[in-house]
Enzyme design. Structure first.
Site, PDB file in Angstrom:
ATOM      1  N   ASP A   1       0.852  -1.171   0.000  1.00  0.00           N
ATOM      2  CA  ASP A   1       0.000   0.000   0.000  1.00  0.00           C
ATOM      3  C   ASP A   1       0.898   1.234   0.000  1.00  0.00           C
ATOM      4  O   ASP A   1       2.058   1.179   0.402  1.00  0.00           O
ATOM      5  CB  ASP A   1      -0.891  -0.016   1.246  1.00  0.00           C
ATOM      6  CG  ASP A   1      -1.927   1.086   1.228  1.00  0.00           C
ATOM      7  OD1 ASP A   1      -2.480   1.354   0.149  1.00  0.00           O
ATOM      8  OD2 ASP A   1      -2.182   1.679   2.284  1.00  0.00           O
TER       9      ASP A   1
ATOM     10  N   ASP B   1      -2.483  -1.184   5.775  1.00  0.00           N
ATOM     11  CA  ASP B   1      -2.834  -0.690   7.110  1.00  0.00           C
ATOM     12  C   ASP B   1      -4.316  -0.414   7.268  1.00  0.00           C
ATOM     13  O   ASP B   1      -4.793  -0.204   8.370  1.00  0.00           O
ATOM     14  CB  ASP B   1      -2.046   0.585   7.441  1.00  0.00           C
ATOM     15  CG  ASP B   1      -2.253   1.680   6.395  1.00  0.00           C
ATOM     16  OD1 ASP B   1      -3.024   1.466   5.438  1.00  0.00           O
ATOM     17  OD2 ASP B   1      -1.627   2.745   6.532  1.00  0.00           O
TER      18      ASP B   1
ATOM     19  N   ASP C   1      -7.508  -3.223   3.118  1.00  0.00           N
ATOM     20  CA  ASP C   1      -6.414  -4.139   2.814  1.00  0.00           C
ATOM     21  C   ASP C   1      -6.630  -5.537   3.389  1.00  0.00           C
ATOM     22  O   ASP C   1      -5.930  -6.478   3.006  1.00  0.00           O
ATOM     23  CB  ASP C   1      -5.097  -3.592   3.377  1.00  0.00           C
ATOM     24  CG  ASP C   1      -4.710  -2.258   2.755  1.00  0.00           C
ATOM     25  OD1 ASP C   1      -4.863  -2.134   1.535  1.00  0.00           O
ATOM     26  OD2 ASP C   1      -4.273  -1.365   3.489  1.00  0.00           O
TER      27      ASP C   1
END
Length: 913
Positions: free
Chosen positions: A336, A654, A658
């Site tokens: 990410d 996070d 996700d």
């Protein structure tokens, strides 16, 4: 239970409907909400606004599942057989190993069960809803479709809402979408194919309101929300076996079949020769006991546990033991952007004024840094210059509050405004002091229609000034001139300003313009300060360009991954241009790579992915390095597509969005500081410092773990195979057994503990991160390693028979000859142990004394062999006898020959890995 709109369906796209249409569809009221009676009826119909608790396996089944493994079956059989042979101490040790493995696996699996509970806790909050025309505070679980909910800054959104009215409303949706900047909301009807991250007329469950107020009609609760969809994806995402567990399972299956086949052949041949069946069964049991590597499960557990401890020291906490090794075999890291590669703290990187551009150093909300002009000299914002007014406008036309506690800076408000406040502090301009000396008299708040904010202030000399900031095009509409470097006003040059803004935007920076105007006292009445009075009255001072900056070590960590043959892909919900800019800064993209996605390119958007034919999808994903505007479902599909092309995938993240991909990846890696509890619970590993660079360190440790496990297997198998072959040859030829089953158990258990386990403490070899990742299809043991294992096994077979027969011919009894054979096995294992410290280099190159644990283990094993050889009690239990010095010399000579042969093989096969 499906929870949807009263008259709608599960597929109703509420963002495509006007507010009044949504209200009609849900049979609600835009002012008075639902009646109490109707809300209660819908509560009974749709159930509570909460995510269901997924039923997991019971405690008993979870415990029994820990024993469902071929290697465990072998160990259980070995323990039972050992007990039948009367060696209850050894049987107890074997069963203890099995129980310890089961306990560790059970505890780790119990922690993983918390993932869905983390999701459920996300929506437990209070909500302000209008029922029967009265505002009421109710638990979020009691909300139903059609409820009218009120929100304001600081509120957690309790359900999916279609906005029906709002004022300056913004929401932080980063946990759900990956968008790093709060989203400005409005009521505009949107096209059907608008992705979640761009649905400005909606608020989604578990996101946060950062500013403004609003009212929305509940359109989805519980499992029907976007958060509920993620809950479903997490619940259905398959948790894969790791490369290590897959290889060990395959290895164990082959070992099981081989042991059973050899035992059956032994029994059949012996009985065919007319030997008593009971004796042949005992011999077959002896062969099976010899071939079973009893120390392997303990070695696996201890090696992984040591890896856990080493990773913890490098700020990576492992939640599931096999994950320690998985990073060592990872071929792709999907990461990410927001909060992982970047600081998740907006930072002004450049300021343009008509006098030129200055670059800003430092990152995040800590006001460390300075402004540098084109020559690299420090730029000082002198009073009444264009740079000064640009900084002052950003600091005062601002509602964000920066706070500092224990050298840690945080904000209350909008990250964009925080960036403008921080850059002012870097130049010595304190926003709090400036606000005190320039009190605000009136303001025109930011709105999505105006796209600017303006404030009226009293100057220290008694005059007044208007300060404004906002989108470049909108601020230009307010200006009639532009400020020169020294503060003089010149005619406005819109083309030059737009060109500067375009150049900054091309760097992936978000650009805001600032302006000011001094007002005479008679025109500075707060009551007259309104939007209609501003156009054509202001002076443009400059542009501030900002970005959520990369972490300091991100670029070097990405390069280290590339050097190790690990591909890195940025997968984010942010805009393509922003993602591409970060990608260029950290080395994921070349400098000339554009930010817009195109099929087959290295930058793709969620829309690009959705348009790809299924047959082209995996190849396009493998080629791309930056994937922007990606939804949770697409993240999950991306991971699956890479795994379909035989990649071992690590996924970092996070946010709530996700979690499904974290669970589906071969190893999920969550952020410990900024990560949501949902992401942590779904992950296999948590980075305590939220730094992508820690992944490099964890990958290095993972490779070391796999190396040490491989070394242990290569070391222990020759003994097991050699013991089995010695028994098999004796049965086939009708000869006396050179070693007895109880002696085999002694060899296996003592050497595994005192010698083999010491390999788990072996330091990582030099250059471990310059090797490419292991091929996922590569077996646990390569052909070259199998050759070495069989070579040492053959040396043990030949040496044991030669020594046994020599001792008998020299007049020794069977007990003395067997004692010599037992000590020969241990001696060869001991010298072979030093060779196995590296599978490619000689022990002299790695240093024979660099593993102190190994040296201590050798000392313990030597004492143990002296005890079994010379202590009468040990002689009686293990049927051994003292041997003379001459026998020890022959044992040493045979061990030296074995060491020399292995060293020659290693030299000839220095490229076996």
């Amino acid at each position: 239970m499906t929870q949807t709109a009263v008259s709608g369906s599960a597929d109703t796209a509420h963002h495509t409907l006007a507010p009044h249409e949504v209200v009609l569809l849900l049979e609600s009221d835009p002012r008075h909400g639902l009646s109490e009676e109707e809300a209660e009826r819908r509560q009974q119909q749709y159930g509570p606004n909460m995510l269901p608790q997924t039923k997991g396996s019971g405690l008993v089944m979870r415990w029994l599942r820990q024993f469902h493994h071929p290697l465990i079956y072998i160990l259980l059989a070995a323990g039972a057989i050992t007990g039948l042979l009367g060696a209850w101490v050894d049987a107890t040790v074997i069963f203890a190993v099995v129980v310890v493995n089961a306990v560790i696996g059970f505890l780790q699996e119990s922690k993983a069960e918390a993932a869905l509970e983390g999701l459920r806790s996300m929506i437990h909050t209070q909500a302000r809803t209008v029922r029967g025309g009265q505002v009421r505070q109710v638990p979020s679980e009691e909300l139903v479709p059609g409820d009218l909910v009120l929100v304001e800054a600081g509120d957690k959104v309790p359900a999916d809402l279609r906005l029906v009215r709002l004022a300056e409303l913004r929401a932080d949706e980063s946990a759900l979408t990956g968008e790093s900047v709060p989203v400005v909301k409005d009521e505009t009807v949107l096209p059907h194919d608008t992705p979640v991250a761009d649905r400005r007329n909606m608020l989604y469950s578990a996101t946060m309101v950062t500013s403004g107020t609003g009212a929305g009609v509940v359109v989805a609760t519980g499992t029907a929300t976007e958060l509920g969809e993620i809950h479903r994806l997490v619940g259905t995402a398959e948790t894969l076996a790791t490369p290590l567990t897959r290889k060990l399972a395959r290895f164990s299956q082959i070992l099981t079949v081989g042991i059973l086949a050899l035992a059956a052949v032994t029994f059949a041949v012996g009985t065919a020769r007319g030997e008593p069946m009971v004796e042949m069964f005992t011999a077959a049991v002896a062969l099976a006991v010899g071939a079973i590597p009893e120390g392997l499960p303990a070695a696996v557990t201890i090696t992984l546990a040591i890896g856990v401890a080493r990773m913890a020291r490098r700020r990576a906490v492992v939640r599931r033991l096999p994950a320690v090794e998985t990073l060592g075999s990872t071929t792709v890291v999907c990461t990410d952007k927001t909060g992982t590669l970047t600081e998740n703290q907006m930072t002004v990187r450049a300021i343009w004024t008509p006098a030129g551009t200055v670059e800003v150093t430092g990152s995040g909300y800590t006001p460390d840094g300075e402004l540098l002009d084109a020559t690299g000299d420090r730029a000082a914002p002198d009073a009444n210059t264009a740079l000064y007014w640009t900084l002052l406008a950003g600091a005062l036309c601002n509602d964000t509050v920066l706070t500092s506690k224990a050298q840690h800076w945080s904000l209350v408000g909008d990250p964009t405004e925080a960036a403008m406040a921080v850059v002012a502090v870097k130049t010595g301009l304190d926003p709090a002091e400036a606000a005190s000396s320039h009190p605000r008299l009136a303001e025109i708040p930011f709105s999505s229609e105006r796209r600017y904010m303006a404030t009226l202030h009293r100057l220290p000399d008694g005059g007044h000034v208007v300060l404004a900031k906002g989108a470049v095009e909108r601020v230009l509409d307010l200006c009639a001139g532009q400020m020169r470097a020294g503060g003089e006003v010149a005619p406005l040059d819109p083309a030059a300003v737009l060109a500067a803004a375009e150049e900054l935007a091309g760097r992936g920076l978000r650009v805001l313009a600032t302006a000011m105007a001094r007002l005479p006292a008679q025109h500075a009445e707060p009551a007259a300060f309104e939007p209609g009075s501003l156009p054509g009255t202001l002076v443009l001072t400059g542009l501030q360009a900002m970005l959520d900056p990369p972490r300091p070590a991100a670029a070097s960590a990405v390069q280290a991954c590339h050097d190790a043959g690990i591909a890195v892909k940025m997968i984010t919900g942010d805009h393509a241009a922003t993602a591409a800019a970060i990608g260029r800064q950290i080395g994921l993209l070349p400098d000339g790579e554009p930010g817009g996605g195109k099929p087959g390119g290295r930058v793709l958007t969620g829309a690009d992915l959705a348009a790809l034919p299924d047959e082209e999808y995996p190849q396009a994903v493998e080629k791309a390095t930056v994937l922007a505007r990606v939804s949770p479902e697409q993240k999950l599909r991306l991971v699956e597509a890479l795994q379909a092309r035989d990649h071992v995938v690590a996924m970092t993240g996070d946010g709530v969005n996700d979690a499904p991909a974290l669970r589906r990846a071969d190893i999920g890696i969550a952020m410990g500081r900024g990560g949501t509890e949902v992401a942590k619970d779904a992950a296999d590993m948590v980075l305590t410092d939220d730094d992508f660079a820690t992944i490099e360190a964890a990958a290095e440790e993972g490779r070391g773990v796999f190396d040490n496990l491989t070394k242990f297997i290569v070391w222990t198998l020759p003994t097991n195979i050699g013991e089995g072959l010695v028994i098999l040859v004796a049965i086939l030829l009708g000869l006396t057994l050179p070693i007895l089953p109880v002696q085999i158990l002694w060899i296996n258990m003592t050497t595994a503990v005192a010698l083999g386990l010491m390999l788990t403490f072996e330091p990582k070899e030099a250059g471990i991160m310059r090797r490419p990742p292991r091929d996922p299809h590569r077996p646990l043991l390569t052909g070259a390693l199998m050759f070495r294992i069989l070579l040492v096994s053959a040396l043990l077979l030949a040496g044991t028979w030669w020594l046994f027969e020599w001792e008998l011919a020299a007049g020794a009894g069977e007990a003395e000859a067997r004692t010599a054979a037992v000590n020969l096995f241990v001696a060869v294992e001991l010298v072979y142990l030093f060779s196995c410290r590296s599978l490619t280099r000689s022990m002299w190159r790695i240093g024979p004394f660099t593993n102190r644990w190994l040296l201590a283990g050798v000392g313990v094993q030597i004492l143990a062999q002296l005890a079994i050889t010379y202590l009468p009690a040990m002689n009686q239990v293990f049927q051994t006898a003292p041997i003379p010095v001459g026998t020890w010399l022959r044992i040493g000579a045979l061990a030296a020959v074995a060491a020399a042969v292995v060293a020659l093989d290693k030299r000839l096969r220095h490229r076996i890995m």
